[in-house]
Design a protein around this motif. Structure first.
Motif, short mmCIF file in Angstrom:
data_model
loop_
_atom_site.label_atom_id
_atom_site.label_comp_id
_atom_site.label_asym_id
_atom_site.label_seq_id
_atom_site.Cartn_x
_atom_site.Cartn_y
_atom_site.Cartn_z
N PRO A 171 27.42 36.46 33.01
CA PRO A 171 27.44 36.16 31.58
C PRO A 171 28.39 36.99 30.73
O PRO A 171 28.58 36.65 29.56
CB PRO A 171 25.98 36.39 31.16
N PHE A 172 29.00 38.06 31.27
CA PHE A 172 29.99 38.78 30.45
C PHE A 172 31.33 38.96 31.17
O PHE A 172 32.26 39.51 30.60
CB PHE A 172 29.44 40.14 29.99
N ILE A 173 31.45 38.48 32.40
CA ILE A 173 32.74 38.46 33.11
C ILE A 173 33.02 37.02 33.49
O ILE A 173 32.36 36.46 34.37
CB ILE A 173 32.72 39.35 34.36
N HIS A 174 33.98 36.41 32.85
CA HIS A 174 34.25 34.98 33.06
C HIS A 174 34.95 34.75 34.40
O HIS A 174 35.73 35.59 34.87
CB HIS A 174 35.13 34.44 31.93
N ALA A 175 34.68 33.61 35.01
CA ALA A 175 35.23 33.28 36.32
C ALA A 175 36.75 33.22 36.31
O ALA A 175 37.41 33.46 37.34
CB ALA A 175 34.66 31.95 36.81
N HIS A 176 37.36 32.90 35.15
CA HIS A 176 38.81 32.76 35.09
C HIS A 176 39.51 33.98 34.50
O HIS A 176 40.74 33.96 34.36
CB HIS A 176 39.17 31.52 34.25
N LEU A 177 38.76 35.02 34.17
CA LEU A 177 39.38 36.18 33.53
C LEU A 177 40.36 36.87 34.47
O LEU A 177 41.45 37.27 34.07
CB LEU A 177 38.30 37.16 33.07
N TYR A 178 39.98 37.03 35.73
CA TYR A 178 40.83 37.72 36.70
C TYR A 178 41.35 36.77 37.78
O TYR A 178 41.68 37.21 38.88
CB TYR A 178 40.05 38.87 37.36
N ALA A 179 41.44 35.50 37.46
CA ALA A 179 41.87 34.51 38.45
C ALA A 179 43.33 34.72 38.84
O ALA A 179 43.71 34.53 40.00
CB ALA A 179 41.67 33.10 37.91
N ALA A 180 44.17 35.12 37.90
CA ALA A 180 45.60 35.28 38.19
C ALA A 180 45.93 36.69 38.66
O ALA A 180 46.79 36.87 39.52
CB ALA A 180 46.42 34.94 36.94
N ARG A 181 45.26 37.69 38.11
CA ARG A 181 45.55 39.08 38.48
C ARG A 181 44.26 39.87 38.50
O ARG A 181 43.55 39.93 37.48
CB ARG A 181 46.55 39.71 37.51
N PHE A 182 43.94 40.45 39.64
CA PHE A 182 42.72 41.22 39.82
C PHE A 182 43.11 42.69 39.97
O PHE A 182 43.53 43.12 41.04
CB PHE A 182 42.00 40.74 41.08
N PRO A 183 43.02 43.49 38.89
CA PRO A 183 43.46 44.89 38.95
C PRO A 183 42.80 45.67 40.09
O PRO A 183 41.64 45.43 40.44
CB PRO A 183 43.03 45.44 37.57
N ASP A 184 43.56 46.62 40.64
CA ASP A 184 43.11 47.37 41.80
C ASP A 184 41.80 48.11 41.55
O ASP A 184 40.91 48.14 42.42
CB ASP A 184 44.19 48.37 42.24
N ASN A 185 41.68 48.75 40.38
CA ASN A 185 40.47 49.53 40.13
C ASN A 185 39.21 48.65 40.10
O ASN A 185 38.13 49.10 40.49
CB ASN A 185 40.58 50.33 38.83
N LEU A 186 39.37 47.41 39.70
CA LEU A 186 38.23 46.50 39.69
C LEU A 186 37.94 45.94 41.08
O LEU A 186 36.79 45.66 41.42
CB LEU A 186 38.46 45.37 38.69
N GLN A 187 39.00 45.77 41.88
CA GLN A 187 38.79 45.37 43.27
C GLN A 187 37.96 46.43 44.01
O GLN A 187 37.04 46.10 44.78
CB GLN A 187 40.14 45.18 43.97
N ILE A 188 38.28 47.68 43.76
CA ILE A 188 37.53 48.76 44.39
C ILE A 188 36.09 48.78 43.89
O ILE A 188 35.15 48.98 44.66
CB ILE A 188 38.22 50.11 44.10
N ALA A 189 35.91 48.51 42.60
CA ALA A 189 34.56 48.53 42.02
C ALA A 189 33.68 47.44 42.60
O ALA A 189 32.51 47.68 42.94
CB ALA A 189 34.65 48.38 40.49
N ILE A 190 34.21 46.23 42.74
CA ILE A 190 33.39 45.14 43.27
C ILE A 190 33.11 45.35 44.76
O ILE A 190 32.03 44.99 45.25
CB ILE A 190 34.05 43.77 43.01
N THR A 191 34.06 45.95 45.48
CA THR A 191 33.82 46.27 46.89
C THR A 191 32.74 47.34 47.02
O THR A 191 31.85 47.26 47.88
CB THR A 191 35.12 46.76 47.55
N THR A 192 32.81 48.35 46.16
CA THR A 192 31.80 49.41 46.16
C THR A 192 30.44 48.85 45.79
O THR A 192 29.41 49.22 46.38
CB THR A 192 32.20 50.51 45.17
N LEU A 193 30.40 47.95 44.80
CA LEU A 193 29.15 47.33 44.38
C LEU A 193 28.53 46.53 45.53
O LEU A 193 27.31 46.61 45.77
CB LEU A 193 29.40 46.40 43.18
N THR A 194 29.35 45.78 46.24
CA THR A 194 28.85 45.00 47.37
C THR A 194 28.30 45.92 48.46
O THR A 194 27.25 45.63 49.07
CB THR A 194 29.98 44.13 47.95
N THR A 195 28.98 47.02 48.70
CA THR A 195 28.51 47.99 49.69
C THR A 195 27.17 48.58 49.25
O THR A 195 26.25 48.74 50.06
CB THR A 195 29.54 49.12 49.87
#
Length: 423
Positions: A171-195
């Protein structure tokens, strides 16, 4: 019987490379946008048809749209004067028709907003400059007033982060917000969250160490200086970041803070407490940057191209612009709520974090395409999209049904009492 002339798509649909319904005298897509609908000269087809049937079909279609209540008049104004509180006045330029029938364009008058006025006013309800205004309630929040929703708020936020890791949106991160470019620091965050979500008793300590290290790297890479006592709000390093990069670093910090503050580990909580001022500051910098850039940039629509991979149809600009602006406001509210909830659990009180306007009606945030988003905005309920201030959501409890509002709005309503909202 007579020769059948094969109709072409109208000029507007052809230019946008969109499917045209070829309705007469104007196609539904042009009617919905309030644009001029012009058809090129027809050419004879290779088969014949009964002229009377064609005429009858056309008349029947026109009659259906004039009598069927499910096909309201497609005027470019969704504001209902009886629900003025839900759709505030628009502060955009007056419009005139473009020569090619591509839709209204901004005039050069004193009220012009530059690139913001290049699409119909019916899609400009979110461009009100007042939508960035932050209001505060006079009283501070306290556990005696809000104890019923503190734990529920935390659960909501944890579930939303899990939803983002699983589906790519919440509800606060839209599906298309990072569709074109997914910044590295957020890639690490979502990987860490999944772990973290898949941790076991055996590796829980290791996972918390990973979270600690990644949170530290995020803070160090920002060069913000707030943890070393530099509280200069006009930090140039932050202003050099794009809005998307500022969103990404704040989303990443929300991930680490939500995990660390509520995991139960003493060290993780201690370190997260030291980052609370940074969470507040990044959130405010994001809001200030958005307010500045959207009000002063001549070609503000160009910022939306960072959210789209490949050439963007001009008709999609309003949707992506709304995604960016709505996402910023919702993220700011989420960050402020996270800090306030933890403070109330810890100390029993917290100053009011403030509120801004956001969209409340169900289906607008989750629209999968620009076309469906536009349809939801233009031919939805008479109340429009429910674009209201954070502190007005209590009105929805008595005037709307659960199916009228989205999940983000329900979380905002909880602050007015869980039992009241459930009733």
């Amino acid at each position: 019987m007579g020769m059948f002339f094969e109709p072409k798509a109208c000029r507007t649909c052809a230019k946008s490379k969109r499917k045209c319904g070829r309705e007469q005298p104007a196609c539904l897509r042009c009617q919905a946008r309030g644009t001029v609908c012009e058809y090129p000269p027809t050419r004879p087809g290779t088969f014949v048809a009964i002229v009377d049937d064609v005429s009858s079909s056309t008349n029947s279609m026109q009659s259906m749209h004039s009598t069927n209540p499910t096909y309201p008049a497609r005027t470019p104004n969704i504001v209902n004067p009886t629900h003025a509180s839900l759709t505030p006045p628009l502060s955009i330029a007056s419009t005139t028709s473009s020569p090619e029938g591509t839709g209204p364009i901004a005039s050069s008058g004193s009220g012009s907003t530059g690139g913001l006025g290049s699409f119909p006013q019916c899609l400009a309800w979110f461009l009100n400059a007042e939508s960035w205004k932050v209001d505060h309630q006079e009283a501070s929040l306290s556990t005696s007033f809000c104890s019923s929703f503190l734990r529920i708020y935390v659960t909501y936020l944890q579930d939303w982060l899990g939803q983002w890791a699983t589906t790519g949106s919440n509800p606060f991160i839209h599906a298309h917000l990072y569709a074109a470019r997914f910044p590295d620091n957020l890639q690490i965050a979502i990987t860490t969250l999944t772990t973290y979500r898949n941790r076991t008793k055996q590796n829980a300590e290791i996972v918390l160490k990973i979270i600690e290290d990644q949170a530290s790297k995020l803070v160090e890479s920002s060069s913000d200086g707030i943890l070393s006592g530099n509280n200069n709000s006009s930090n140039p390093a932050s202003h050099e970041l794009s809005l998307l990069d500022q969103c990404a670093r704040l989303h990443a910090l929300i991930v680490y803070q939500t995990i660390s503050l509520f995991d139960g580990d003493i060290r993780a909580r201690h370190l997260a407490e030291s980052r609370l001022p940074l969470l507040s500051r990044w959130a405010q910098q994001l809001l200030d940057s958005a307010r500045e850039k959207f009000s002063s940039t001549p070609h503000v629509l160009d910022m939306t191209t960072t959210l789209y991979f490949g050439p963007m149809d001009s008709q999609e600009h309003p949707w992506y612009l709304w995604i960016l602006k709505e996402g910023i406001r919702r993220t700011w509210l989420t960050a402020g709520g996270l800090e306030a909830i933890y403070s109330m659990l810890q100390r029993g009180w917290h100053r009011c974090p403030g509120g801004v306007m956001f969209t409340t009606r169900k289906g607008v945030w989750d629209a999968p395409s620009a076309l469906e988003w536009e349809a939801s905005c233009m031919v939805g309920a008479p109340e429009g999209v429910g674009f209201i201030h954070r502190f007005e959501t209590d009105k929805l409890i008595s005037t709307r049904t659960p199916d009228d509002v989205d999940d983000f709005t329900r979380l905002m309503e909880i602050t007015y009492g869980v039992e009241r909202m459930e009733k």
